[in-house]
Enzyme design. Structure first.
Site, PDB file in Angstrom:
ATOM      1  CB  SER A 157      -3.104  -4.059  -7.412  1.00  0.00           C
ATOM      2  OG  SER A 157      -3.580  -3.117  -6.188  1.00  0.00           O
ATOM      3  CE1 TYR A 170      -4.721  -0.496 -10.742  1.00  0.00           C
ATOM      4  CE2 TYR A 170      -4.924  -0.308  -8.538  1.00  0.00           C
ATOM      5  CZ  TYR A 170      -4.069  -0.426  -9.599  1.00  0.00           C
ATOM      6  OH  TYR A 170      -2.820  -1.227  -9.434  1.00  0.00           O
TER       7      TYR A 170
HETATM    8  C1  8X3 Z   1      -1.724  -0.097  -6.234  1.00  0.00           C
HETATM    9  C2  8X3 Z   1      -2.226  -0.179  -4.616  1.00  0.00           C
HETATM   10  O1  8X3 Z   1      -3.781   0.636  -3.147  1.00  0.00           O
HETATM   11  O2  8X3 Z   1      -3.320   2.116  -4.864  1.00  0.00           O
HETATM   12  O3  8X3 Z   1      -1.943  -1.119  -6.806  1.00  0.00           O
HETATM   13  O4  8X3 Z   1      -4.830   0.288  -4.941  1.00  0.00           O
HETATM   14  S1  8X3 Z   1      -3.664   0.765  -4.399  1.00  0.00           S
END
Ligand code: 8X3
Length: 280
Positions: A157, A170
């Site tokens: 990502s 994340y």
């Molecule tokens: C997804 C993109 O910008 O939500 O991986 O991290 S973001």
């Protein structure tokens, strides 16, 4: 972003398909984790177009079967939770051949600040995005090393490089996954195995934002609201296929791809863009 299956409910399921089929066809074989939905499923369709047989893996049999049904003899569905180390070893042991591995399983869970961070959510994200990648890479490296087209593509990502408020768990997991990929490339230097990272920005899939927001459909819709042409799964699949189809001596270390409307996680244009082609 990466696939959207890792944080969804697990159903008790069994592997399906015919383990010997890919080896018998003589076509190269790609294994795609999180292959039942979103980017994973789109990658399966795209790689079959490029001459691969595919093994799609994921935690839920239903979506995998749908992909396999659409692809017929070119595909095989295998239930496998990347976070389950023993389960990965068992599933991979059925494979006689693997030329390309696409590590796509993973995803985001929650939007809390670090201060309010939910340990279980962070643990789940690290299990699927980081340890899951470790488990599958480790299990498949012996098979990959036998292939003249050996390629490992990991879908991370833009969050593997950047951070944003509310994205701590994340972004930390994706940073770690990226570190794993970069370390692996160093460690495999001198072998023919390609190690590729594909880092998408905003991709509109059914499940990514919905899972992250714990099923809040209105919230998920708001993520993409008024964004003129976010990426879709097929766009990322095309990027993966591009990296794979290049000659074996060409290693795309990292491919960062965002929609034109997005310049950074926090720099997202909402509103129309004049595409100049009459159908914007
Ligand atoms: C997804 C993109 O910008 O939500 O991986 O991290 S973001």
């Amino acid at each position: 972003m990466s696939a959207d299956s890792s944080t969804e409910p697990t159903e008790p399921t069994e592997p399906t398909g015919h383990p010997e089929r890919p080896a018998r066809t003589g076509r190269p074989v790609a294994l795609i984790t999180g292959g039942g939905t979103g980017i994973g499923a789109a990658t399966a369709y795209r790689l079959v177009e490029d001459g691969f047989d595919v093994v799609v893996t994921g935690r839920r049999l239903g979506p995998l079967q749908e992909v396999a049904a659409r692809l017929g003899r070119r595909a095989r569905a295998v239930v496998m939770d990347v976070a389950d180390e023993a389960g990965v070893s068992q599933a991979v042991a059925q494979l006689r051949r693997c030329d390309v591995l696409v590590n796509n399983a993973g995803g985001a869970l929650g939007t809390t600040t670090v201060e309010a961070g939910v340990s279980d959510e962070w643990r789940t994200m690290f299990d699927s995005n980081v340890l899951g990648t470790l488990h599958v890479v480790r299990a498949l490296l012996p098979a990959l090393r036998r292939s003249p087209r050996a390629t490992i593509v990991t879908v991370t990502s833009i969050a593997s490089e950047l951070t944003y408020e509310g994205g701590g768990g994340y972004t930390a997991a994706k940073h770690a996954e990226r570190a794993l990929v970069e370390t692996l490339r160093l460690e495999l230097n001198g072998e023919r195995v390609r190690v590729v990272e594909v880092s998408p920005g905003m991709v509109h899939t059914e499940a990514f934002a919905l899972t992250r927001l714990h099923g809040d459909q209105a919230g998920a819709d708001a993520v993409y609201a008024d964004v003129d042409r976010p990426l879709v799964a097929a766009d990322v699949a095309e990027c993966i296929a591009f990296c794979v189809r290049l000659p074996q001596h060409v290693n795309v270390d990292r491919l960062v791809v965002q929609p034109v409307a997005q310049a950074a996680p926090h720099r997202l244009h909402r509103g129309p863009i004049d595409w100049g082609d009459g159908d914007a």
